[in-house]
Design a protein around this motif. Structure first.
Motif, PDB file in Angstrom:
ATOM      1  N   TYR A   1      11.850   5.120  -5.449  1.00 33.83           N
ATOM      2  CA  TYR A   1      12.184   3.730  -5.157  1.00 33.83           C
ATOM      3  C   TYR A   1      11.163   2.829  -5.821  1.00 33.83           C
ATOM      4  O   TYR A   1      10.164   3.297  -6.391  1.00 33.83           O
ATOM      5  CB  TYR A   1      12.215   3.492  -3.646  1.00 33.83           C
ATOM      6  CG  TYR A   1      10.863   3.438  -2.963  1.00 33.83           C
ATOM      7  CD1 TYR A   1      10.083   4.578  -2.813  1.00 33.83           C
ATOM      8  CD2 TYR A   1      10.360   2.236  -2.468  1.00 33.83           C
ATOM      9  CE1 TYR A   1       8.848   4.517  -2.185  1.00 33.83           C
ATOM     10  CE2 TYR A   1       9.127   2.165  -1.829  1.00 33.83           C
ATOM     11  CZ  TYR A   1       8.373   3.317  -1.695  1.00 33.83           C
ATOM     12  OH  TYR A   1       7.150   3.261  -1.066  1.00 33.83           O
TER      13      TYR A   1
ATOM     14  N   ARG B   1      -4.255  12.949   0.721  1.00 33.85           N
ATOM     15  CA  ARG B   1      -2.990  12.536   0.108  1.00 33.85           C
ATOM     16  C   ARG B   1      -2.372  13.789  -0.507  1.00 33.85           C
ATOM     17  O   ARG B   1      -3.094  14.593  -1.119  1.00 33.85           O
ATOM     18  CB  ARG B   1      -3.287  11.477  -0.973  1.00 33.85           C
ATOM     19  CG  ARG B   1      -2.047  10.893  -1.636  1.00 33.85           C
ATOM     20  CD  ARG B   1      -1.344   9.902  -0.759  1.00 33.85           C
ATOM     21  NE  ARG B   1      -0.182   9.325  -1.428  1.00 33.85           N
ATOM     22  CZ  ARG B   1       1.071   9.484  -1.003  1.00 33.85           C
ATOM     23  NH1 ARG B   1       1.349  10.195   0.085  1.00 33.85           N
ATOM     24  NH2 ARG B   1       2.061   8.910  -1.641  1.00 33.85           N
TER      25      ARG B   1
ATOM     26  N   LYS C   1       7.055   6.716  -7.448  1.00 32.48           N
ATOM     27  CA  LYS C   1       6.999   6.117  -6.107  1.00 32.48           C
ATOM     28  C   LYS C   1       7.967   6.863  -5.184  1.00 32.48           C
ATOM     29  O   LYS C   1       9.136   7.022  -5.511  1.00 32.48           O
ATOM     30  CB  LYS C   1       7.346   4.622  -6.207  1.00 32.48           C
ATOM     31  CG  LYS C   1       6.749   3.773  -5.095  1.00 32.48           C
ATOM     32  CD  LYS C   1       6.847   2.297  -5.420  1.00 32.48           C
ATOM     33  CE  LYS C   1       6.638   1.425  -4.183  1.00 32.48           C
ATOM     34  NZ  LYS C   1       5.229   1.326  -3.740  1.00 32.48           N
TER      35      LYS C   1
ATOM     36  N   GLU D   1      -5.617   6.541  -1.931  1.00 30.60           N
ATOM     37  CA  GLU D   1      -4.941   5.269  -1.667  1.00 30.60           C
ATOM     38  C   GLU D   1      -4.549   5.219  -0.202  1.00 30.60           C
ATOM     39  O   GLU D   1      -4.798   6.170   0.537  1.00 30.60           O
ATOM     40  CB  GLU D   1      -3.718   5.108  -2.578  1.00 30.60           C
ATOM     41  CG  GLU D   1      -2.701   6.228  -2.422  1.00 30.60           C
ATOM     42  CD  GLU D   1      -1.540   6.170  -3.410  1.00 30.60           C
ATOM     43  OE1 GLU D   1      -1.365   5.153  -4.085  1.00 30.60           O
ATOM     44  OE2 GLU D   1      -0.811   7.164  -3.496  1.00 30.60           O
ATOM     45  N   GLY D   2      -3.949   4.115   0.223  1.00 31.68           N
ATOM     46  CA  GLY D   2      -3.512   3.963   1.609  1.00 31.68           C
ATOM     47  C   GLY D   2      -2.008   3.768   1.658  1.00 31.68           C
ATOM     48  O   GLY D   2      -1.343   3.848   0.625  1.00 31.68           O
TER      49      GLY D   2
ATOM     50  N   PHE E   1      -0.687   0.961  -0.671  1.00 31.78           N
ATOM     51  CA  PHE E   1      -1.611   0.111  -1.429  1.00 31.78           C
ATOM     52  C   PHE E   1      -2.655   0.918  -2.192  1.00 31.78           C
ATOM     53  O   PHE E   1      -2.982   2.038  -1.819  1.00 31.78           O
ATOM     54  CB  PHE E   1      -2.304  -0.917  -0.521  1.00 31.78           C
ATOM     55  CG  PHE E   1      -3.043  -0.333   0.664  1.00 31.78           C
ATOM     56  CD1 PHE E   1      -4.282   0.275   0.504  1.00 31.78           C
ATOM     57  CD2 PHE E   1      -2.496  -0.408   1.943  1.00 31.78           C
ATOM     58  CE1 PHE E   1      -4.975   0.792   1.597  1.00 31.78           C
ATOM     59  CE2 PHE E   1      -3.179   0.120   3.042  1.00 31.78           C
ATOM     60  CZ  PHE E   1      -4.416   0.728   2.870  1.00 31.78           C
ATOM     61  N   ASN E   2      -3.175   0.332  -3.277  1.00 37.73           N
ATOM     62  CA  ASN E   2      -4.304   0.874  -4.040  1.00 37.73           C
ATOM     63  C   ASN E   2      -5.596   0.268  -3.501  1.00 37.73           C
ATOM     64  O   ASN E   2      -5.577  -0.809  -2.890  1.00 37.73           O
ATOM     65  CB  ASN E   2      -4.141   0.556  -5.529  1.00 37.73           C
ATOM     66  CG  ASN E   2      -2.966   1.304  -6.158  1.00 37.73           C
ATOM     67  OD1 ASN E   2      -1.978   0.708  -6.594  1.00 37.73           O
ATOM     68  ND2 ASN E   2      -3.064   2.615  -6.203  1.00 37.73           N
TER      69      ASN E   2
ATOM     70  N   GLY F   1      -0.042   1.175  -9.347  1.00 38.17           N
ATOM     71  CA  GLY F   1       0.570  -0.033  -8.799  1.00 38.17           C
ATOM     72  C   GLY F   1       0.700  -1.140  -9.830  1.00 38.17           C
ATOM     73  O   GLY F   1      -0.155  -1.295 -10.705  1.00 38.17           O
ATOM     74  N   VAL F   2       1.752  -1.916  -9.698  1.00 37.72           N
ATOM     75  CA  VAL F   2       1.924  -3.087 -10.567  1.00 37.72           C
ATOM     76  C   VAL F   2       0.861  -4.129 -10.202  1.00 37.72           C
ATOM     77  O   VAL F   2       0.315  -4.809 -11.080  1.00 37.72           O
ATOM     78  CB  VAL F   2       3.363  -3.650 -10.444  1.00 37.72           C
ATOM     79  CG1 VAL F   2       3.495  -4.985 -11.184  1.00 37.72           C
ATOM     80  CG2 VAL F   2       4.381  -2.643 -10.989  1.00 37.72           C
ATOM     81  N   THR F   3       0.523  -4.233  -8.926  1.00 41.13           N
ATOM     82  CA  THR F   3      -0.518  -5.179  -8.499  1.00 41.13           C
ATOM     83  C   THR F   3      -1.884  -4.701  -9.011  1.00 41.13           C
ATOM     84  O   THR F   3      -2.726  -5.501  -9.425  1.00 41.13           O
ATOM     85  CB  THR F   3      -0.544  -5.308  -6.971  1.00 41.13           C
ATOM     86  OG1 THR F   3       0.791  -5.287  -6.489  1.00 41.13           O
ATOM     87  CG2 THR F   3      -1.218  -6.598  -6.533  1.00 41.13           C
ATOM     88  N   ARG F   4      -2.092  -3.381  -8.987  1.00 33.67           N
ATOM     89  CA  ARG F   4      -3.307  -2.771  -9.571  1.00 33.67           C
ATOM     90  C   ARG F   4      -3.412  -3.180 -11.044  1.00 33.67           C
ATOM     91  O   ARG F   4      -4.456  -3.610 -11.513  1.00 33.67           O
ATOM     92  CB  ARG F   4      -3.192  -1.253  -9.412  1.00 33.67           C
ATOM     93  CG  ARG F   4      -4.294  -0.401 -10.050  1.00 33.67           C
ATOM     94  CD  ARG F   4      -3.934   1.073  -9.764  1.00 33.67           C
ATOM     95  NE  ARG F   4      -4.922   2.028 -10.273  1.00 33.67           N
ATOM     96  CZ  ARG F   4      -4.900   2.547 -11.495  1.00 33.67           C
ATOM     97  NH1 ARG F   4      -3.956   2.177 -12.368  1.00 33.67           N
ATOM     98  NH2 ARG F   4      -5.812   3.415 -11.873  1.00 33.67           N
TER      99      ARG F   4
ATOM    100  N   SER G   1      -1.160  -4.501  -3.238  1.00 34.33           N
ATOM    101  CA  SER G   1       0.229  -4.067  -3.073  1.00 34.33           C
ATOM    102  C   SER G   1       1.147  -5.239  -3.400  1.00 34.33           C
ATOM    103  O   SER G   1       0.756  -6.400  -3.210  1.00 34.33           O
ATOM    104  CB  SER G   1       0.466  -3.646  -1.616  1.00 34.33           C
ATOM    105  OG  SER G   1       1.846  -3.469  -1.369  1.00 34.33           O
TER     106      SER G   1
HETATM  107  C1  LIG Z   1       3.940   0.909  -3.790  1.00 38.18           C
HETATM  108  C2  LIG Z   1       2.675   1.636  -3.580  1.00 38.18           C
HETATM  109  C3  LIG Z   1       1.438   1.116  -3.994  1.00 38.18           C
HETATM  110  C4  LIG Z   1       1.266  -0.291  -4.538  1.00 38.18           C
HETATM  111  O1  LIG Z   1       1.970  -0.480  -5.733  1.00 38.18           O
HETATM  112  P1  LIG Z   1       2.437  -1.927  -6.191  1.00 38.18           P
HETATM  113  O2  LIG Z   1       3.251  -1.680  -7.404  1.00 38.18           O
HETATM  114  O3  LIG Z   1       1.214  -2.706  -6.468  1.00 38.18           O
HETATM  115  O4  LIG Z   1       3.228  -2.504  -5.066  1.00 38.18           O
HETATM  116  C5  LIG Z   1       0.327   1.930  -3.869  1.00 38.18           C
HETATM  117  N1  LIG Z   1       0.414   3.171  -3.343  1.00 38.18           N
HETATM  118  C6  LIG Z   1       1.587   3.690  -2.925  1.00 38.18           C
HETATM  119  C7  LIG Z   1       1.637   5.055  -2.361  1.00 38.18           C
HETATM  120  C8  LIG Z   1       2.760   2.940  -3.016  1.00 38.18           C
HETATM  121  O5  LIG Z   1       3.909   3.459  -2.584  1.00 38.18           O
END
Ligand SMILES: *Cc1c(COP(=O)(O)O)cnc(C)c1O
Length: 316
Positions: free
Chosen positions: A50, A158, A169, A202-203, A206-207, A226-229, A263
């Protein structure tokens, strides 16, 4: 058959759903009507990939990057959908337009789907594409954004990349949920998980980033890219801040001047305490504040914006 009103009402009462619009099996639906067969392997085996993009002030942010990651993930998992990237983008735009939401959390999913006669061979299944737009949500609530998240370093590992590719993802979340319960037991807001070497990974969604002496670092292995990363990397390049993808030990995380997490759900979010210890001065760090501001400013940049045309569609 006798129905149990307490149990069923919760699942059919539209008041228990956020406003929103979904697309599945070729139709746009109010979110509370978007339901999946219990025989879908996305549900039974978490066999799915997803992505989540967001809409801010009526425009998608970096939608192209999310689509790229989603299609790559489907490829890795041997999944196929009868839509191109452009067609998926159109469905996502329509979900948001039909929902009327100016700030939205937009999730799109490909599940393994269902197979004739419940065949257990994944190659027999017909993959299913689902998308939905609901109100924008954040990992950190307003209070946590102000005071910084309180995080727990759990001993939960993890799931290793040799088992499940973290760059695709996925819904393998039992490690994340286990870590969250461990964090709540320690009165923390959220958790960070470790990789197989005991370093920070990671959590839940989020990264993680650490700042030391003006230099930023974030783990490179055992994490979703992550795209935000990526946005943080881009902002740092622009601002002349050094940002490295590298291992972070738990000791380095605890000794950081600042820690923040990223995130799509919330953007750049500060962490002020880890395992009850203050990070830096125990408040929101200066560099974190600066990146939070830059992150939201970047939403006005036409390079990353894709405006929704709400007028084309009447609300669903
Ligand atoms: C979606 C997600 C992120 C953050 O990714 P973004 O693209 O920045 O939203 C980080 N870790 C996990 C496990 C994720 O599913």
């Amino acid at each position: 058959m006798q129905k149990s009103p307490q149990l069923t009402d919760r699942h059919v009462d539209p008041r228990n759903y956020p406003p929103g619009v979904a697309y599945m099996d070729g139709q746009y639906l109010p979110i509370q009507e978007a339901k999946l067969s219990v025989l879908d392997y996305g549900f039974l085996h978490s066999d799915a990939t997803y992505d989540v993009a967001h809409v801010w002030n009526g425009a998608f942010f970096r939608l192209g990057d999310h689509l790229e990651r989603f299609f790559r993930g489907m490829g890795e998992l041997h999944m196929n959908i009868p839509y191109s990237k452009t067609q998926v983008a159109e469905v996502l735009h329509n979900c948001v337009a039909l929902s009327g939401l100016e700030n939205a959390y937009v999730e799109f999913i490909c599940t393994r789907g269902t197979s004739p006669n419940f065949s257990r061979d994944p190659r027999d299944a017909e993959n299913r594409f689902i998308a939905f737009a609901i109100p924008f949500g954040s990992v950190a609530n307003e209070e946590q954004m102000k005071r910084g998240l309180h995080m727990a370093v759990t001993d939960v590992l993890r799931i290793p990349p040799s088992s499940v590719d973290p760059t695709v993802k996925n819904y393998h979340w039992l490690d994340m949920v286990k870590a969250l319960y461990a964090a709540y037991a320690r009165r923390a807001d959220t958790a960070v998980l470790l990789d197989a070497h005991g370093n920070v990974s990671e959590g839940p969604g989020f990264n993680v980033f650490a700042v030391k002496d003006g230099v930023i670092s974030t783990p490179d292995l055992s994490v979703l890219l992550g795209v935000t990363r990526q946005t943080v990397f881009d902002l740092c390049t622009e601002a002349g801040i050094q940002c490295n993808a590298q291992d972070i030990s738990v000791a380095e995380l605890m000794a950081a001047d600042e820690v923040f997490v990223t995130s799509t759900a919330g953007g750049v979010m500060p962490v002020s305490r880890i395992d009850g210890q203050p990070i830096g001065a125990g408040d929101v760090g200066l560099l974190s504040k600066r990146l939070m501001a830059l992150y939201w400013q970047l939403h006005e940049d036409d390079t990353y914006r894709e405006a929704i045309s709400y007028s084309k569609s009447s609300r669903l």
